[in-house]
Scaffold this motif. Structure first.
Motif, PDB file in Angstrom:
ATOM      1  N   SER A 197       1.056  -1.225  -0.044  1.00 21.00           N
ATOM      2  CA  SER A 197       0.129   0.131  -0.017  1.00 21.00           C
ATOM      3  C   SER A 197       0.844   1.304  -0.096  1.00 21.00           C
ATOM      4  O   SER A 197       2.037   1.111   0.254  1.00 21.00           O
ATOM      5  CB  SER A 197      -0.749  -0.057   1.407  1.00 21.00           C
ATOM      6  N   LEU A 198       0.287   2.374  -0.609  1.00 19.64           N
ATOM      7  CA  LEU A 198       0.971   3.506  -0.385  1.00 19.64           C
ATOM      8  C   LEU A 198       1.062   3.783   1.156  1.00 19.64           C
ATOM      9  O   LEU A 198       0.078   3.414   1.960  1.00 19.64           O
ATOM     10  CB  LEU A 198       0.463   4.532  -1.095  1.00 19.64           C
ATOM     11  N   THR A 509      -7.179   9.157  -5.368  1.00 20.48           N
ATOM     12  CA  THR A 509      -5.974   8.527  -5.052  1.00 20.48           C
ATOM     13  C   THR A 509      -4.870   8.884  -5.624  1.00 20.48           C
ATOM     14  O   THR A 509      -4.672   9.357  -6.817  1.00 20.48           O
ATOM     15  CB  THR A 509      -6.264   6.924  -5.219  1.00 20.48           C
ATOM     16  N   ASP A 511      -2.499   6.477  -5.864  1.00 11.75           N
ATOM     17  CA  ASP A 511      -1.730   5.292  -6.217  1.00 11.75           C
ATOM     18  C   ASP A 511      -1.837   5.220  -7.769  1.00 11.75           C
ATOM     19  O   ASP A 511      -2.801   5.256  -8.486  1.00 11.75           O
ATOM     20  CB  ASP A 511      -2.511   4.015  -5.650  1.00 11.75           C
ATOM     21  N   ASN A 512      -0.682   4.956  -8.442  1.00 10.22           N
ATOM     22  CA  ASN A 512      -0.525   5.045  -9.907  1.00 10.22           C
ATOM     23  C   ASN A 512      -1.278   3.937 -10.507  1.00 10.22           C
ATOM     24  O   ASN A 512      -1.837   3.762 -11.715  1.00 10.22           O
ATOM     25  CB  ASN A 512       0.791   4.703 -10.388  1.00 10.22           C
ATOM     26  N   ARG A 513      -1.454   2.984  -9.658  1.00  9.04           N
ATOM     27  CA  ARG A 513      -2.500   1.550 -10.227  1.00  9.04           C
ATOM     28  C   ARG A 513      -3.546   1.926 -10.600  1.00  9.04           C
ATOM     29  O   ARG A 513      -4.486   1.237 -11.684  1.00  9.04           O
ATOM     30  CB  ARG A 513      -2.353   0.475  -9.127  1.00  9.04           C
ATOM     31  N   SER A 530      -7.492  -2.418  -4.300  1.00  4.73           N
ATOM     32  CA  SER A 530      -7.599  -2.883  -2.707  1.00  4.73           C
ATOM     33  C   SER A 530      -9.120  -3.420  -2.622  1.00  4.73           C
ATOM     34  O   SER A 530     -10.368  -2.408  -2.565  1.00  4.73           O
ATOM     35  CB  SER A 530      -7.395  -1.497  -2.012  1.00  4.73           C
ATOM     36  N   ASP A 596      -7.912   2.757  -0.562  1.00  2.93           N
ATOM     37  CA  ASP A 596      -6.740   2.400  -1.401  1.00  2.93           C
ATOM     38  C   ASP A 596      -5.469   2.240  -0.464  1.00  2.93           C
ATOM     39  O   ASP A 596      -4.466   2.060  -1.146  1.00  2.93           O
ATOM     40  CB  ASP A 596      -6.564   3.615  -2.170  1.00  2.93           C
ATOM     41  N   LYS A 597      -5.466   2.330   0.823  1.00  2.00           N
ATOM     42  CA  LYS A 597      -4.372   2.343   1.461  1.00  2.00           C
ATOM     43  C   LYS A 597      -4.553   1.176   2.660  1.00  2.00           C
ATOM     44  O   LYS A 597      -5.829   0.958   3.139  1.00  2.00           O
ATOM     45  CB  LYS A 597      -4.212   3.522   2.185  1.00  2.00           C
TER      46      LYS A 597
END
Length: 624
Positions: A197-198, A509, A511-513, A530, A596-597
């Motif tokens: 996770s970030l 987010t 997060d690049n995903r 996630s 997302d984390k």
């Protein structure tokens, strides 16, 4: 090219390692480990044969490896595994769920020391043990191993889950704890795939600097909007779905109307005289984020976190705007503290505040669709489909009063067709309706709300969503013979519906995903990186001063700020009045969950403690 490295922990008879080794290419290195010592495996003929086979193939086999202490096993130069496998972990004998949770927690924390940045941790669990909705049937949370919550302790999130199949690894024979003859029941077992996770860090509000004439001012971004100013989702280089859906809308409308795209200024300082609009009232302003501008004589060059273009745009728009007054808690306006030194302004709560600016220009083009797109910010209650920051696109159409009915109907028909087409692209054929969009006439008999039937999209959508409005109430001093229609659309809600994104926070987010889900030219259902993040519930009760009142909107805003948008629900539980003192106490239930984390129970407990302090200071309540 660096070799791909696989690590197996908790191997029993090494049949999984032997079977997996047959599928590997020359660029993959396998390390197989077990907790037992070699002498403990000599009595098992299957283990002896598998170990012989692995050694012949040059596989690295290690004994006495504690999977909760992997950093002690591998030197710094020998870490960075791309995949780590742990099949059917168990503490042995009749260990309860608490012991097995502890094993998982320590294992995941240990994985964080040896896992590559984009690596995966694969954990196979028997039916029901994981405690996620993927288990059929799903165990009660308290009776499961709570695998996603344990993984969060190692900074990992569940990114995929699928049935575990022994047939997919020919030759694999599942054994019991420490290779006992009684094996685990693998029917209905699931393989859980975790990724990094970030980091969940306490974010500090950034300081923005702007120049007004020759004077520099600075202001901190509101705590409830940390990470949401100057994201540039609608800018030229962006491939964000917010921009994609906006461009699709504009392109389709451009087939029916001439277009004129307008530049959107930095989202600060709506005009004070915007009160000519009936929907721009004290209630609307009370939901705005008010900030204080302070004189700043430092030598910084530009807007922190932004670009020089943001500053230029802002300078032009600022010179044309007056400093608005701040509505007090009772709705009455309070004077600003001064044009220089310090002044209170607000972030733009809607693009509708710019309507008068657009229609009053002398060269306004009748019959053309004028388009303004940009971020807007509003305080709001914490609900699944309400958001404090979102992107709005505004379509403004002017036409001769004699053509009002025909032009308005033409615009609505085209917009309805475009929206229906976009919203049905990701729906199954069996779920598609003839129309998903309807324009609901308001009580004034001339304005509309744009409503979408949402039950086909997500089980979370229990009510239809309002994604925009159609307003026809403004008039122009310059163009007196013209009628005007304003169509406002919430692009974030529209993008969520089009791509089946269940949580609005995912749009923001880092997060690049997230962006890898969106292929240019294609619209496919969104798949989150996630899955099934854990929920944590905390109750809070406090005494209020009924004379001062209790601001529930501010209560939600403080919760949003302190939790960094991890509070997803605030439920009112009860009101209690002390029989002797007549003092009133309120009780609420807060549910924390990220999208997302990795989020742990300890982090949530810390935020809840901070929340108690903040509401006492800001809302003048006394926590119980």
């Amino acid at each position: 090219m660096a070799p791909r490295r696989l690590l197996l922990v908790g191997e029993g008879n090494f049949s999984f390692a032997a079977a997996l080794s047959e599928t590997l290419d020359q660029n993959t290195r396998l390390t197989a480990t077990c907790l037992q010592r070699p002498a403990e495996l000599t009595r098992d003929p299957v283990a002896r044969e598998n170990l012989r086979y692995l050694r012949e193939r040059g596989i690295d086999v290690r004994f006495g490896v504690d999977c909760t202490q992997l950093a002690d096993v591998f030197e710094l130069h020998d870490r960075e595994f791309n995949q780590i496998y742990f099949n059917f972990p168990h503490c042995g004998r009749k260990a309860g769920v608490a012991k097995n949770r502890e094993l998982l927690a320590k294992f995941f924390q240990s994985c964080a020391d040896v896992l590559a940045e984009k690596g995966e941790v694969h954990v196979a669990l028997c039916r029901g043990q994981g405690g996620t909705p993927a288990d059929k049937p799903q165990r009660e949370w308290h009776n499961s191993w709570q695998v996603v919550a344990m993984a969060a302790l190692g900074g990992l999130i569940l990114s995929d889950v699928y049935p575990f199949s022994c047939k997919a690894v020919p030759g694999y024979k599942c054994t019991g704890y420490r290779s006992q003859d009684k094996s685990f029941h693998v029917e209905g077992a699931l393989n859980h795939v975790f990724t990094r996770s970030l980091p969940f860090e306490v974010s500090q509000p950034r300081i923005f600097r702007i120049k007004v004439g020759n004077q520099w001012f600075s202001f901190p971004e509101p705590e409830a909007l940390v990470g949401k100013l100057n994201r540039g989702f609608l800018e030229a280089p962006s491939c964000h779905p917010i921009k994609t859906i906006n461009e699709k809308l504009i392109a389709e409308l451009g087939k029916a109307f001439p277009l004129k795209r307008l530049k959107c200024s930095f989202p600060l300082l709506p005009q004070e005289d915007a009160s000519v609009l009936p929907f721009w009232n004290c209630d609307f302003l009370s939901a705005a984020f008010w900030i204080s501008l302070h004189e700043d004589n430092s030598n910084s060059e530009s807007l922190t976190g932004g670009t020089s273009q943001d500053v230029e745009d802002f300078l032009v728009s600022f010179s044309e705007l007056s400093l608005p007054k701040n509505p007090g808690r009772d709705g009455k306006e309070e004077a600003c503290e001064g044009t220089y030194g310090q002044a209170k302004v607000c972030l733009r709560p809607s693009l509708l505040v710019h309507v008068q600016d657009v229609i009053e220009v002398p060269d306004f083009l009748s019959g053309s669709l004028h388009i303004l797109s940009g971020p807007v910010f509003q305080k709001c209650h914490i609900l699944p489909f309400t958001m404090p920051a979102f992107h709005e696109t505004l379509f403004i159409l002017g036409f001769n009063q004699n053509l009002k009915d025909g032009c308005l109907q033409s615009l609505l028909d085209h917009l309805k067709g475009i929206l229906d087409s976009l919203l049905t692209q990701t729906l199954l054929e069996s779920s598609k309706l003839s129309s998903l969009v309807e324009f609901v006439l308001q009580s004034n008999g001339k304005d509309y709300m744009i409503r979408v039937k949402t039950h086909n999209f997500s089980p979370d959508c229990t009510e239809d969503l309002i994604i925009g409005s159609v307003t026809t109430s403004a008039t122009s001093v310059i163009h007196k013979d013209q009628c005007f229609v304003f169509v406002s659309m919430n692009l974030d809600l529209l993008a969520m519906l089009v791509w089946c994104i269940s949580d609005w926070r995912m749009l923001w987010t880092f997060d690049n995903r997230f962006l890898k889900n969106f292929v240019p030219g294609k619209i496919e259902p969104f798949k989150s990186h996630s899955l099934y993040p854990p929920c944590y519930v905390h109750d809070i009760s406090f005494w209020i001063d009924e004379k001062k009142g209790f601001d529930e909107l501010e209560f939600h805003t403080v919760a949003r700020a302190v939790s960094q948008d991890t509070v997803i629900s605030i439920q009112f539980l009860s009101r209690f009045q002390h029989p002797k003192t007549q003092q009133v106490s309120l009780c609420y239930r807060l549910t924390y969950q990220t999208c997302d984390k990795a989020l742990t129970q300890q982090q949530v407990a810390s935020m809840q403690s901070q929340f108690r302090k903040e509401i006492q200071q800001r809302l003048y309540v006394i926590p119980r």
